[in-house]
Scaffold this motif. Sequence first.
Motif, PDB file in Angstrom:
ATOM      1  N   GLU A 279       0.813  -1.216   0.000  1.00  0.00           N
ATOM      2  CA  GLU A 279       0.000   0.000   0.000  1.00  0.00           C
ATOM      3  C   GLU A 279       0.850   1.271   0.000  1.00  0.00           C
ATOM      4  N   ASN A 280       1.961   1.245   0.710  1.00  0.00           N
ATOM      5  CA  ASN A 280       2.825   2.426   0.801  1.00  0.00           C
ATOM      6  C   ASN A 280       3.837   2.510  -0.335  1.00  0.00           C
ATOM      7  N   GLY A 281       4.081   1.362  -0.974  1.00  0.00           N
ATOM      8  CA  GLY A 281       5.130   1.282  -1.985  1.00  0.00           C
ATOM      9  C   GLY A 281       6.474   1.002  -1.340  1.00  0.00           C
ATOM     10  N   VAL A 282       7.270   0.160  -1.950  1.00  0.00           N
ATOM     11  CA  VAL A 282       8.584  -0.172  -1.383  1.00  0.00           C
ATOM     12  C   VAL A 282       9.574   0.952  -1.686  1.00  0.00           C
ATOM     13  N   SER A 283      10.464   1.194  -0.738  1.00  0.00           N
ATOM     14  CA  SER A 283      11.443   2.271  -0.908  1.00  0.00           C
ATOM     15  C   SER A 283      12.682   1.803  -1.665  1.00  0.00           C
ATOM     16  N   ARG A 284      12.832   0.484  -1.790  1.00  0.00           N
ATOM     17  CA  ARG A 284      13.954  -0.059  -2.558  1.00  0.00           C
ATOM     18  C   ARG A 284      13.463  -1.250  -3.362  1.00  0.00           C
ATOM     19  N   LYS A 285      14.163  -1.538  -4.429  1.00  0.00           N
ATOM     20  CA  LYS A 285      13.679  -2.534  -5.372  1.00  0.00           C
ATOM     21  C   LYS A 285      14.851  -3.221  -6.052  1.00  0.00           C
ATOM     22  N   LEU A 286      14.666  -4.497  -6.382  1.00  0.00           N
ATOM     23  CA  LEU A 286      15.709  -5.246  -7.071  1.00  0.00           C
ATOM     24  C   LEU A 286      15.706  -4.868  -8.553  1.00  0.00           C
ATOM     25  N   ALA A 287      16.875  -4.542  -9.076  1.00  0.00           N
ATOM     26  CA  ALA A 287      17.005  -4.151 -10.479  1.00  0.00           C
ATOM     27  C   ALA A 287      18.137  -4.934 -11.124  1.00  0.00           C
ATOM     28  N   GLY A 288      17.948  -5.266 -12.386  1.00  0.00           N
ATOM     29  CA  GLY A 288      19.009  -5.898 -13.157  1.00  0.00           C
ATOM     30  C   GLY A 288      19.842  -4.839 -13.846  1.00  0.00           C
ATOM     31  N   PHE A 289      21.140  -5.101 -13.997  1.00  0.00           N
ATOM     32  CA  PHE A 289      22.000  -4.136 -14.679  1.00  0.00           C
ATOM     33  C   PHE A 289      23.048  -4.848 -15.520  1.00  0.00           C
ATOM     34  N   GLU A 290      23.518  -4.119 -16.528  1.00  0.00           N
ATOM     35  CA  GLU A 290      24.676  -4.545 -17.319  1.00  0.00           C
ATOM     36  C   GLU A 290      25.805  -3.563 -17.068  1.00  0.00           C
ATOM     37  N   MET A 291      27.012  -4.061 -17.002  1.00  0.00           N
ATOM     38  CA  MET A 291      28.159  -3.182 -16.890  1.00  0.00           C
ATOM     39  C   MET A 291      28.418  -2.508 -18.235  1.00  0.00           C
ATOM     40  N   VAL A 292      28.590  -1.208 -18.206  1.00  0.00           N
ATOM     41  CA  VAL A 292      28.946  -0.451 -19.398  1.00  0.00           C
ATOM     42  C   VAL A 292      30.468  -0.343 -19.486  1.00  0.00           C
ATOM     43  N   GLY A 293      31.077  -0.111 -18.332  1.00  0.00           N
ATOM     44  CA  GLY A 293      32.533  -0.088 -18.261  1.00  0.00           C
ATOM     45  C   GLY A 293      33.081  -1.470 -17.953  1.00  0.00           C
ATOM     46  N   ARG A 294      34.398  -1.586 -17.974  1.00  0.00           N
ATOM     47  CA  ARG A 294      35.048  -2.877 -17.715  1.00  0.00           C
ATOM     48  C   ARG A 294      35.027  -3.193 -16.222  1.00  0.00           C
ATOM     49  N   GLY A 295      34.658  -4.417 -15.892  1.00  0.00           N
ATOM     50  CA  GLY A 295      34.657  -4.842 -14.497  1.00  0.00           C
ATOM     51  C   GLY A 295      33.485  -5.758 -14.212  1.00  0.00           C
ATOM     52  N   ILE A 296      33.661  -6.619 -13.231  1.00  0.00           N
ATOM     53  CA  ILE A 296      32.606  -7.534 -12.808  1.00  0.00           C
ATOM     54  C   ILE A 296      32.115  -7.110 -11.433  1.00  0.00           C
ATOM     55  N   ALA A 297      30.822  -6.877 -11.321  1.00  0.00           N
ATOM     56  CA  ALA A 297      30.219  -6.518 -10.032  1.00  0.00           C
ATOM     57  C   ALA A 297      30.088  -7.760  -9.171  1.00  0.00           C
ATOM     58  N   ARG A 298      30.315  -7.626  -7.889  1.00  0.00           N
ATOM     59  CA  ARG A 298      30.175  -8.739  -6.951  1.00  0.00           C
ATOM     60  C   ARG A 298      29.209  -8.354  -5.834  1.00  0.00           C
ATOM     61  N   SER A 299      28.716  -9.355  -5.156  1.00  0.00           N
ATOM     62  CA  SER A 299      27.784  -9.140  -4.054  1.00  0.00           C
ATOM     63  C   SER A 299      28.342  -8.143  -3.043  1.00  0.00           C
ATOM     64  N   HIS A 300      27.489  -7.225  -2.613  1.00  0.00           N
ATOM     65  CA  HIS A 300      27.785  -6.187  -1.606  1.00  0.00           C
ATOM     66  C   HIS A 300      28.532  -4.975  -2.152  1.00  0.00           C
ATOM     67  N   TYR A 301      28.914  -4.967  -3.425  1.00  0.00           N
ATOM     68  CA  TYR A 301      29.557  -3.768  -3.968  1.00  0.00           C
ATOM     69  C   TYR A 301      28.548  -2.613  -3.936  1.00  0.00           C
ATOM     70  N   ILE A 346      33.874  -0.572  -7.812  1.00  0.00           N
ATOM     71  CA  ILE A 346      34.723  -1.756  -7.901  1.00  0.00           C
ATOM     72  C   ILE A 346      36.142  -1.356  -7.538  1.00  0.00           C
ATOM     73  N   ARG A 347      36.593  -1.834  -6.389  1.00  0.00           N
ATOM     74  CA  ARG A 347      37.934  -1.525  -5.884  1.00  0.00           C
ATOM     75  C   ARG A 347      38.215  -0.020  -5.902  1.00  0.00           C
ATOM     76  N   GLY A 348      37.237   0.743  -5.388  1.00  0.00           N
ATOM     77  CA  GLY A 348      37.419   2.176  -5.234  1.00  0.00           C
ATOM     78  C   GLY A 348      37.159   3.005  -6.471  1.00  0.00           C
ATOM     79  N   ARG A 349      36.781   2.380  -7.585  1.00  0.00           N
ATOM     80  CA  ARG A 349      36.506   3.108  -8.824  1.00  0.00           C
ATOM     81  C   ARG A 349      35.032   2.977  -9.184  1.00  0.00           C
ATOM     82  N   ALA A 350      34.422   4.043  -9.654  1.00  0.00           N
ATOM     83  CA  ALA A 350      33.018   4.031 -10.074  1.00  0.00           C
ATOM     84  C   ALA A 350      32.948   3.610 -11.541  1.00  0.00           C
ATOM     85  N   ILE A 351      32.476   2.382 -11.772  1.00  0.00           N
ATOM     86  CA  ILE A 351      32.419   1.833 -13.130  1.00  0.00           C
ATOM     87  C   ILE A 351      30.987   1.963 -13.667  1.00  0.00           C
TER      88      ILE A 351
END
Length: 365
Positions: A279-301, A346-351
């Motif tokens: 009824e209130n709407g969720v404040s966060r939501k699961l979203a799928g993404f593709e990396m545009v830059g080089r790098g592999i995202a890992r859990s908790h990044y 990813i390791r301190g860089r915004a990819i």
Amino acid sequence: MADLKRTPLYELHVQAGAKIVDFGGWEMPVQYKGIIEEHNACRTAAGIFDVSHMGEIDVKGPDALTYVNRLITNNAANMAVKQCLYSPMCYADGGVVDDLLVYKMADDHFFIIVNAANTDKDFEWFTQNAAGMNVQVDNISPQTAQIAVQGPKAAGILQKITDIDLSAIKYYWFDYGKVDGIDSIISRTGYTGEDGFEIYVNSASAVQIWEKTMATGKGEGLAPVGLGARDTLRLEARLPLYGHELSRDISPLEAGLDIFVKFDKGDFNGRAALLQQKENGVSRKLAGFEMVGRGIARSHYPVTKDSLEIGRVTSGSFAPTLNKNIGLALVQTEYAAPGTDLAIEIRGRAIPAKVVKTPFYVRSK
């Protein structure tokens, strides 16, 4: 790893040269020849998986349906005998105890599959919720083995060693039959995004069925698949993994599993909290993404937008079928729409990354 549990197929994995890891208290194969090779085998031919670490809980009695429906968010009242049902199972606050599969064996008998690392916790939860109900709840995991055969050639391979017509089993239904002469429950279910089957047998027969299936599928490209490719396969298909996309702190609605929450069926654990979220709407939501830059995202990044943290990655990997780096992230709802530009730390860089529609992969019918 002396204190870890082993499935009945452990020695076969070792003989096959599998790399063994600790997974939820079990010694399990993470890979045999390689994650990408095993992933591709499942997508193009067939893969065989040892999922005997999963938990099995048996529920019987006059109150079985009422009891199961109070535990899960989905509606078991609509099930026919030999039908399967996916559902989250929630705490009172809407957090998830586990996600599971429900098999309807009879009007007063349900067979429930839970995640391996959660089996003891879930059985305790089942037992607590049985107070005052005319049901018998048994943990039959130790005597039950589970083998999955998935991929476009899975049905053809299994049909050669099965005494029932597999084409008659619809998606998310099951039947009783013999596999290599062994009494089995055979369901058209899986965790890969491919067509396939999951076979439940007594633990003593697991080795025989594994070896027979492997021999039968040898010329068809059947490959043993470890946990590594199981994870990349399920991620491409956007199938949730407990502890990542679902947890004590992530509700089914936040995870985008609204279709499996049936508010109209009556009361169930977590209904009031989930209804308030809806009824209130969720404040966060699961979203799928593709990396545009080089790098592999890992859990908790961390996930950022214009240098502000807006969420966290729940799962991420290279996707062999798509030849892209992909992931799922729990983000503030306003940033979950496909097309939104984000960044993954990813390791301190915004990819750079971009929100995309999911599932990432859908098999051709």
